[in-house]
Design a protein around this motif. Structure first.
Motif, PDB file in Angstrom:
ATOM      1  N   THR A   1       0.843  -1.194   0.000  1.00  0.00           N
ATOM      2  CA  THR A   1       0.000   0.000   0.000  1.00  0.00           C
ATOM      3  C   THR A   1       0.874   1.238   0.000  1.00  0.00           C
ATOM      4  N   ASN A   2       0.304   2.334  -0.472  1.00  0.00           N
ATOM      5  CA  ASN A   2       1.067   3.570  -0.570  1.00  0.00           C
ATOM      6  C   ASN A   2       1.476   4.085   0.795  1.00  0.00           C
ATOM      7  N   VAL A   3       2.528   4.863   0.814  1.00  0.00           N
ATOM      8  CA  VAL A   3       2.890   5.635   1.995  1.00  0.00           C
ATOM      9  C   VAL A   3       2.353   7.050   1.810  1.00  0.00           C
ATOM     10  N   GLY A   4       2.607   7.925   2.780  1.00  0.00           N
ATOM     11  CA  GLY A   4       1.939   9.214   2.787  1.00  0.00           C
ATOM     12  C   GLY A   4       2.192  10.085   1.584  1.00  0.00           C
ATOM     13  N   TYR A   5       3.371   9.977   0.981  1.00  0.00           N
ATOM     14  CA  TYR A   5       3.730  10.915  -0.072  1.00  0.00           C
ATOM     15  C   TYR A   5       3.467  10.403  -1.483  1.00  0.00           C
ATOM     16  N   ASN A   6       3.027   9.147  -1.663  1.00  0.00           N
ATOM     17  CA  ASN A   6       2.859   8.654  -3.036  1.00  0.00           C
ATOM     18  C   ASN A   6       1.523   7.966  -3.277  1.00  0.00           C
ATOM     19  N   GLY A   7       0.492   8.388  -2.533  1.00  0.00           N
ATOM     20  CA  GLY A   7      -0.823   7.788  -2.732  1.00  0.00           C
ATOM     21  C   GLY A   7      -1.532   8.285  -3.977  1.00  0.00           C
ATOM     22  N   SER A   8      -1.292   9.529  -4.358  1.00  0.00           N
ATOM     23  CA  SER A   8      -1.964  10.110  -5.524  1.00  0.00           C
ATOM     24  C   SER A   8      -1.234   9.716  -6.801  1.00  0.00           C
ATOM     25  N   VAL A   9      -1.970   9.089  -7.732  1.00  0.00           N
ATOM     26  CA  VAL A   9      -1.389   8.668  -9.011  1.00  0.00           C
ATOM     27  C   VAL A   9      -2.311   9.180 -10.113  1.00  0.00           C
ATOM     28  N   PRO A  10      -1.888  10.153 -10.900  1.00  0.00           N
ATOM     29  CA  PRO A  10      -2.758  10.693 -11.947  1.00  0.00           C
ATOM     30  C   PRO A  10      -2.906   9.717 -13.110  1.00  0.00           C
ATOM     31  N   THR A  11      -3.809   9.998 -13.996  1.00  0.00           N
ATOM     32  CA  THR A  11      -3.950   9.210 -15.214  1.00  0.00           C
ATOM     33  C   THR A  11      -2.632   9.237 -15.999  1.00  0.00           C
ATOM     34  N   SER A  12      -2.187   8.071 -16.407  1.00  0.00           N
ATOM     35  CA  SER A  12      -0.903   7.870 -17.098  1.00  0.00           C
ATOM     36  C   SER A  12       0.296   8.084 -16.193  1.00  0.00           C
ATOM     37  N   GLY A  13       0.063   8.302 -14.908  1.00  0.00           N
ATOM     38  CA  GLY A  13       1.171   8.430 -13.967  1.00  0.00           C
ATOM     39  C   GLY A  13       1.613   7.074 -13.446  1.00  0.00           C
ATOM     40  N   SER A  14       2.798   7.048 -12.839  1.00  0.00           N
ATOM     41  CA  SER A  14       3.356   5.806 -12.313  1.00  0.00           C
ATOM     42  C   SER A  14       3.827   6.008 -10.887  1.00  0.00           C
ATOM     43  N   VAL A  15       3.881   4.924 -10.150  1.00  0.00           N
ATOM     44  CA  VAL A  15       4.431   4.920  -8.811  1.00  0.00           C
ATOM     45  C   VAL A  15       5.292   3.665  -8.670  1.00  0.00           C
TER      46      VAL A  15
END
Length: 458
Positions: free
Chosen positions: A95-109
């Motif tokens: 699961t995401n941590v606090g700083y990388n939960g938001s992933v836009p369309t076509s974005g990557s994490v």
């Protein structure tokens, strides 16, 4: 007092890629969904491996995410970075941590982890779910079912079962360029330019400061003073016994420089100084002793540097990375350096001392009788301390130093003889280049046989 942080570990080596694709359910109901998952091995060794995962969101923006997969051969996940990873039986959830939960369309994490495997193979997962929806690699239309029909999983490329490349025996030390200096277009120095041999301080000064690519061979002992500037596209190579006494070299804003097989003694400032956004520098197989300040200091936004197979003895302040706590504006995002197979032979401190750089890779070095400390990570730096041999070192590695606040430090697979494990905490960015990691217990014999001037054929 230094405050410990959560321990994480990280390794990178030859990358083997696997792409698994599928369908992703966005947070909103009836949203267009889709994702792609890349699962790669950053490294694999007997009983252990590193996994790197990148999720690309092909659907509507996400405010949080949870990725799940299952292992088929008994693998288990241990430490992780850039995600919270748990395991129940064969099922792993990240699961995401606090700083990388938001992933836009076509974005990557991306995130990574270390794991163990005990069977004859280490197969990659064949299926992933993101936020509860199975991934199949397409964008589903609005209102489409979130669970695709059963189908044969796409073919995967399993990681190789052949062990990683073995290290040559100590009598044949590795001599090729590895590490950060291989990035950003690589480091070739003077390349195939005709060699010029210098035997005096004046000839050396002129050759180093000339424009154009050059291979400069140093012969005999050269007595000099101050700092001699080395311009771009230079290879400075010592013939057998070549020695620089009384002065040092500075690479000031230039790039693509190689300094090898030289002995430096009694310098009055630094032996090698790299500064002012200099890039692609390789400092290899040199011997340093009895100087005034640093043996190899790297600062002021410099980047893509490898410091390898050097020996430092009878010296105090060894290798400084980042000169000031106040220089973050220039240094953050730079100061990426690899230190490997160096012999810190009684050198007191700064082996290295790091500010801001992330990731800085300190691997397969031999530390012996260092009276001050081995490695210090400060000022939000990220340092991976991996596969080193520490002998008679009271303070092997720690966070913060003097007035400098702590950085992050991840330590793994180090070997300790009459030396304690040091202080770790935080996470470190991934290592982007391949490398061969020697067994830490063998590092003493490998490094003492190969480090320093006169240990390579020139």
């Amino acid at each position: 007092m230094r405050t410990p942080r959560r321990r994480t570990t990280l390794i990178a080596a030859t990358t083997v890629a696997l792409l698994a694709t599928g369908t992703l359910t966005a947070v909103a109901a009836h949203a267009a969904t889709g994702c792609a998952v890349s699962y790669t091995l950053g490294g694999q060794w007997q009983g252990g491996f590193t996994g790197n995962v990148t999720v690309t969101n092909l659907g509507d923006p996400l405010s949080s995410w949870s990725l799940r997969w299952s292992y088929s051969a008994g693998q288990t996940v241990s430490d992780a970075w850039n995600a919270t990873v748990t395991q129940s039986g064969s099922t792993v959830t990240a699961t995401n941590v606090g700083y990388n939960g938001s992933v836009p369309t076509s974005g990557s994490v991306s995130f990574g982890f270390n794991g163990t495997w005990n069977n004859s193979t280490n197969p990659a997962p064949t299926s992933f779910t993101l936020n509860g929806v199975t991934c199949t690699g397409s964008t589903a239309p609005t209102g489409a079912p979130t669970t695709p029909p059963s189908a044969t999983p796409p073919p995967t490329t399993p990681p190789p079962t052949t062990p990683p490349a073995t290290t040559p025996p100590p009598s044949v030390p590795q001599t090729g360029l590895v590490g950060w200096a291989t990035q950003n277009g690589g480091t070739t120095g003077g390349g195939s330019a005709a060699a010029t041999t210098v035997t005096t301080a004046s000839a050396l000064t002129s050759a180093l400061n000339a424009t154009g690519a050059a291979v400069i061979r140093v012969s005999g002992t050269i007595n000099c003073s101050g700092m001699l500037r080395v311009r771009s596209n230079k290879t400075v190579l010592g013939n057998a016994g070549a020695t620089i006494v009384g002065c040092g070299f500075t690479v000031n804003g230039d790039r693509n420089v190689i300094i090898r097989n030289l002995t430096f003694r009694n310098w009055s400032d630094d032996a090698v100084n790299v500064e002012s956004s200099a890039t692609n520098i390789w400092i290899d197989h040199n011997t340093f002793s009895n100087g005034y300040d640093g043996t190899v200091d790297i600062k002021r936004g410099s980047d893509f540097v490898t410091v390898s197979w050097n020996r430092v003895y009878s010296h105090d302040k060894t290798m400084l990375l980042g000169h000031s706590d106040d220089n973050g504006g220039q240094d953050i995002g730079h100061l990426r350096v690899t230190y490997h197979h160096n012999w810190y032979d009684g050198s007191k401190q700064r082996n290295p001392r790091v500010r801001f750089g992330n990731p800085v890779h300190v691997y397969n070095n031999y530390y012996y009788n260092n009276a001050g400390y081995g490695v210090a990570s400060t000022m939000s730096a990220g340092v991976l301390v991996e596969g080193n041999y520490f002998e008679n070192v009271k303070d092997t590695y720690h966070l913060g130093e003097a007035d400098s606040g702590p950085g992050s430090l991840v330590a793994r697979n180090n070997h300790f003889v009459n030396s304690p494990a040091g202080q770790t905490g935080g996470s470190v960015a991934g290592i982007p280049y391949p490398y061969t990691l020697d067994s830490a217990s063998s590092v003493k014999s490998i490094v003492t046989a190969g480090a320093g001037a006169g240990r390579i054929s020139v």
